[in-house]
Design an enzyme around this catalytic site. Structure first.
Site, PDB file in Angstrom:
ATOM      1  CG  HIS A  20     -13.042  17.031 -45.427  1.00 51.39           C
ATOM      2  ND1 HIS A  20     -14.384  17.248 -45.276  1.00 51.39           N
ATOM      3  CD2 HIS A  20     -12.424  18.121 -44.905  1.00 51.39           C
ATOM      4  CE1 HIS A  20     -14.586  18.403 -44.683  1.00 51.39           C
ATOM      5  NE2 HIS A  20     -13.409  18.973 -44.451  1.00 51.39           N
ATOM      6  CG  HIS A  23     -14.631  20.045 -48.440  1.00 51.09           C
ATOM      7  ND1 HIS A  23     -13.366  19.635 -48.097  1.00 51.09           N
ATOM      8  CD2 HIS A  23     -14.853  21.172 -47.719  1.00 51.09           C
ATOM      9  CE1 HIS A  23     -12.840  20.485 -47.226  1.00 51.09           C
ATOM     10  NE2 HIS A  23     -13.729  21.418 -46.971  1.00 51.09           N
ATOM     11  CB  CYS A 128     -11.060  33.573 -33.549  1.00 46.73           C
ATOM     12  SG  CYS A 128     -10.799  31.825 -33.899  1.00 46.73           S
ATOM     13  CB  CYS A 131     -13.574  32.631 -36.789  1.00 45.92           C
ATOM     14  SG  CYS A 131     -14.178  31.431 -35.612  1.00 45.92           S
ATOM     15  CB  CYS A 145     -12.892  30.547 -30.791  1.00 50.03           C
ATOM     16  SG  CYS A 145     -13.734  29.887 -32.233  1.00 50.03           S
ATOM     17  CG  HIS A 148     -11.288  27.643 -34.760  1.00 48.61           C
ATOM     18  ND1 HIS A 148     -12.243  28.568 -35.097  1.00 48.61           N
ATOM     19  CD2 HIS A 148     -11.058  26.915 -35.879  1.00 48.61           C
ATOM     20  CE1 HIS A 148     -12.562  28.425 -36.371  1.00 48.61           C
ATOM     21  NE2 HIS A 148     -11.869  27.426 -36.866  1.00 48.61           N
ATOM     22  CE  LYS A 297     -15.337  19.727 -35.075  1.00 49.23           C
ATOM     23  NZ  LYS A 297     -15.164  20.973 -34.424  1.00 49.23           N
ATOM     24  CE  LYS A 300      -4.697  18.690 -42.401  1.00 51.15           C
ATOM     25  NZ  LYS A 300      -3.954  19.913 -42.583  1.00 51.15           N
TER      26      LYS A 300
HETATM   27  O1  ME8 Z   1     -16.003  27.855 -44.581  1.00 49.12           O
HETATM   28  N1  ME8 Z   1     -20.000  17.861 -42.544  1.00 49.12           N
HETATM   29  O2  ME8 Z   1     -14.692  26.860 -46.216  1.00 49.12           O
HETATM   30  P1  ME8 Z   1     -14.474  25.392 -45.607  1.00 49.12           P
HETATM   31  C1  ME8 Z   1     -20.681  18.440 -43.547  1.00 49.12           C
HETATM   32  N2  ME8 Z   1     -14.256  29.175 -47.327  1.00 49.12           N
HETATM   33  N3  ME8 Z   1     -20.190  19.439 -44.312  1.00 49.12           N
HETATM   34  C2  ME8 Z   1     -18.951  19.880 -44.053  1.00 49.12           C
HETATM   35  C3  ME8 Z   1     -18.175  19.330 -43.005  1.00 49.12           C
HETATM   36  C4  ME8 Z   1     -18.760  18.258 -42.238  1.00 49.12           C
HETATM   37  N4  ME8 Z   1     -18.111  17.639 -41.252  1.00 49.12           N
HETATM   38  N5  ME8 Z   1     -17.004  19.978 -42.986  1.00 49.12           N
HETATM   39  C5  ME8 Z   1     -17.030  20.896 -43.997  1.00 49.12           C
HETATM   40  C6  ME8 Z   1     -15.362  27.893 -45.621  1.00 49.12           C
HETATM   41  N6  ME8 Z   1     -18.202  20.840 -44.644  1.00 49.12           N
HETATM   42  C7  ME8 Z   1     -15.360  29.159 -46.457  1.00 49.12           C
HETATM   43  C8  ME8 Z   1     -16.655  29.266 -47.200  1.00 49.12           C
HETATM   44  S1  ME8 Z   1     -18.300  30.504 -48.894  1.00 49.12           S
HETATM   45  C9  ME8 Z   1     -18.442  31.997 -49.532  1.00 49.12           C
HETATM   46  C10 ME8 Z   1     -16.810  30.516 -48.015  1.00 49.12           C
HETATM   47  C11 ME8 Z   1     -18.592  21.633 -45.839  1.00 49.12           C
HETATM   48  O3  ME8 Z   1     -13.435  24.759 -46.461  1.00 49.12           O
HETATM   49  C12 ME8 Z   1     -19.825  22.469 -45.572  1.00 49.12           C
HETATM   50  O4  ME8 Z   1     -20.388  22.838 -46.785  1.00 49.12           O
HETATM   51  O5  ME8 Z   1     -14.253  25.454 -44.160  1.00 49.12           O
HETATM   52  C13 ME8 Z   1     -19.236  23.680 -44.899  1.00 49.12           C
HETATM   53  O6  ME8 Z   1     -20.112  24.782 -44.880  1.00 49.12           O
HETATM   54  C14 ME8 Z   1     -18.033  23.908 -45.782  1.00 49.12           C
HETATM   55  O7  ME8 Z   1     -17.572  22.581 -46.098  1.00 49.12           O
HETATM   56  C15 ME8 Z   1     -16.939  24.707 -45.106  1.00 49.12           C
HETATM   57  O8  ME8 Z   1     -15.830  24.669 -45.943  1.00 49.12           O
END
Ligand code: ME8
Length: 648
Positions: A20, A23, A128, A131, A145, A148, A297, A300
């Site tokens: 999304h 990412h 949680c 998390c 939490c 969440h 925010k 989904k």
């Molecule tokens: O946390 N605005 O994965 P994740 C900006 N797998 N960036 C955002 C965002 C938003 N609304 N939502 C997500 C994880 N991101 C772990 C990480 S690393 C060793 C493991 C981006 O799929 C942002 O970079 O939940 C955030 O830190 C990351 O997606 C979280 O991705």
């Protein structure tokens, strides 16, 4: 001299959701930084990937009634297929299910275990699932939490623990001694504040009886590795740790990029894990804020999740990349909306940059048959050169510090300067006078050179646009002067005699009417009766009238104010340069205004409109267009009247 090395990473994204906007943002930022570092002359490696173990993934696969393996393969492919759409040029896409990663995780676990920093214990705690970790009391809000919004489950289990607390002071010292270790500063302060309380040890295993989708502990096959302990190690696997040459080469230049949601694992778990494993710490952690959608925010359940593929289809990869980097102040939250991206596209890209490019190229075509003329050596035009030099040095500093919005602001200041250079020099007038051919050629050369520098600096942000500009300017994208700031970042490297080619507009304007849903509202006005007397306001004396400073002003630049539908920001000469914010947006396109001579009230008290100081007012007349909509018509003055002339 050996090159500086930079190793930039994104988080590895959980495969429990499809790619999304959030990412896409992190990945675009990392890609831009990687390309910028190459432009700076660094030896760069860039890694992204997917995080595929843990409870969340098992749950997501179960919901679809398929095996985790099948599920993760499918979503990882979606991420992999998304990045080329945004021109993401990574060196490795890592998956935590990759064989080499599993081996490295086991290696680190064994090393830390052998070093005595992993112990077995019984633990009761509040877990949680969202998390994927045990929370402590002070992290809860109303017993839930805070991320969440669910109450964590009380779990008692025997597990393995990492002696994280042992490294607390060493970590505090490191952060204090290295001010850039976590940036921006607000996140560094947040980490230090968290570390001001005693740190708990970290539970790093899950019983395989409860969760078997994970990496088995090398010293106890009844347990799998906690997903965060597994995931963070991806940054080492990707460069061949422990033996690889690449590890030796790149690790000292490691810079991680994340959003604020995963600050704690990256700023606390990860460095203490590295300390325990005897691996030097990464160099920097860059933390950005969150994108909200239309001020809410993104989630989904609200159905407002923005998909990168849709963004590319609607706006193009480059406009999206530019918008992300220009709109968000790195570190702070920002709001995404179609109106905001359309406004940036139309004002900054189609109007400012696009018009500069098309006007310049078409004048070189018209007056020099598309051959870049030679400048007159004696004629330096220092203002424009200085503006270019200032842009390059500000850009280099800001981009290097992850202040992308400021880096781009400096570039657009130069775009404005180049547009004003056209207005000031009036190449079309020079072309009419045979004695001014040398001057005309200098002006056109300088415009070509300005565009070359812009293409060079925009390469990291908008790779396709930069290529198109180079093609239009007849410059080979592989040419030495287009590779690095060092080789190409000084004035005068365009070669006179180069043949330009036609590439069309850089950016199409997006019609806001086709973007907004629903019929256009026509404002209602009370009907006037024919017998109404003509309205006149209160009368003023001649002396009062003489107080009003009415002057001719020449519009040299115009742009939309991103947050306003009505207002345009004008730069005018009267004769000094000033800014006027005017409600002309519904009546004129910015590019139609540039070059017009209008009448302004020059001594109107300055006032801030949408955050911009307006120093005067442009006179207009109201009229109705063919559809009955209210419009404004500028009161204009014929060209020969000089800017600054007072009205008598
Ligand atoms: O946390 N605005 O994965 P994740 C900006 N797998 N960036 C955002 C965002 C938003 N609304 N939502 C997500 C994880 N991101 C772990 C990480 S690393 C060793 C493991 C981006 O799929 C942002 O970079 O939940 C955030 O830190 C990351 O997606 C979280 O991705």
């Amino acid at each position: 001299m050996s090159k500086k090395t930079t190793y930039i990473t994104t988080p590895i994204y959980y495969v429990n959701a499809q790619p999304h906007l959030g990412h896409a943002y992190s990945t675009v930022v990392a890609d831009t930084y990687s390309r910028f570092c190459k432009l700076r002359g660094d030896d760069v490696r860039f890694q992204t990937g997917t995080d595929e173990h843990g409870d969340k993934i098992v749950e997501a696969a179960a919901q679809e009634n398929i095996e985790p393996r099948q599920y993760v393969d499918r979503i990882a492919t979606m991420f992999k297929d998304t990045w080329p759409l945004l021109d993401i040029d990574y060196d490795r896409f890592i998956r935590t299910t990759d064989e080499d990663h599993v081996a490295v995780v086991k290696h680190i676990l064994q090393t830390v275990y052998d070093g005595g920093d992993i112990y077995f214990d019984e633990y009761s705690g509040l877990y949680c699932t969202g998390c994927e970790r045990f929370l402590i009391e002070r992290e809860l809000v109303d017993g839930k939490c805070s991320d969440h919004l669910v109450a964590p489950k009380e779990i008692t289990e025997q597990n393995y623990f990492f002696r994280m607390s042992k490294y607390q002071q060493q970590l505090i010292d490191h952060i204090r001694n290295n001010p850039d270790f976590v940036t921006p500063e607000r996140y560094r302060n947040e980490v230090l504040s968290f570390l001001s309380d005693p740190l708990d040890d970290l539970c790093i295993s899950r019983p395989a009886s409860r969760l078997n989708w994970g990496i088995r502990l090398p010293f106890d096959g009844n347990y799998v590795t906690y997903v965060w302990f597994d995931a963070l190690i991806n940054y080492l696997t990707g460069i061949g740790f422990p033996e690889g040459e690449q590890f030796e080469h790149y690790w000292s230049g490691a810079e991680h990029l994340i959003a604020k949601d995963i600050l704690k694992p990256h700023a606390i778990y990860w460095p203490t894990m590295l300390m325990a494993a005897g691996v030097p710490l990464y160099k920097k952690l860059h933390v950005h804020g969150y994108w909200n959608v239309d001020e809410t925010k993104m989630s989904k359940s609200l159905g407002n999740v923005i998909k990168p593929a849709q963004l590319v289809q609607d706006y193009g990869a480059d406009a999206f990349r530019y918008f992300c980097l220009r709109e968000m102040s790195f570190g702070l939250d920002a709001s995404f909306s179609s109106a905001a991206i359309v406004a940036r596209n139309n004002a900054d890209l189609a109007n400012d940059l696009g018009n500069l490019f098309s006007r310049s190229v078409s004048m070189i075509d018209k007056y020099c048959q598309s051959i870049l003329p030679a400048p007159d050596k004696a004629d330096q035009d220092n203002d424009l050169r200085h503006a270019a030099a200032e842009m390059i040095s500000a850009y280099r500093i800001h981009m290097g510090e992850f202040k992308f919005h400021q880096g781009l602001q400096s570039v657009w200041e130069f775009v404005g300067a180049a547009n004003r250079y056209i207005v000031r020099n009036e190449p079309w007038s020079l072309a009419k006078d045979e004695n001014k051919t040398a001057r005309l050629q200098t002006v056109l050369y300088n415009l070509g050179e300005s565009l070359r520098l812009l293409a060079l600096l925009l390469k990291p942000v908008m790779p396709q646009t930069a290529l198109k500009m180079m093609k239009g300017l007849g410059i080979d994208s592989g040419s030495v002067v287009m590779q690095t700031l060092e080789q190409g970042g000084s004035w005068g490297l365009s070669v006179p005699g180069t043949k330009l080619s036609k590439v069309g507009n850089l950016f199409p304007r997006i019609d806001t009417k086709t973007q907004t849903k629903g019929p256009k509202k026509v404002p209602q006005h009370p009907k006037k009766s024919k017998t109404d007397p003509p309205k006149t306001g209160p009368q003023i004396s001649f002396d009062q009238f003489k107080e009003i400073d009415l002057r001719v002003a020449k519009i040299v630049a115009a742009e939309a104010l991103p947050k306003s539908k009505k207002l345009l920001k004008l730069s005018v000469l009267a004769p000094e340069e000033r800014t006027i914010v005017s409600g002309l947006a519904g009546s004129y396109r910015p590019e139609d205004l540039v070059g017009q001579s209008v009448i302004i009230v020059a001594n109107l008290k300055a006032a801030k409109l949408m955050g911009v100081l307006s120093e005067g007012m442009v006179l207009t007349a109201e009229l109705k267009d063919d559809e009955g909509n209210d419009r404004l018509a500028l009161v204009t003055v014929p060209g020969p009247v000089k800017a600054g002339t007072k009205l008598a």
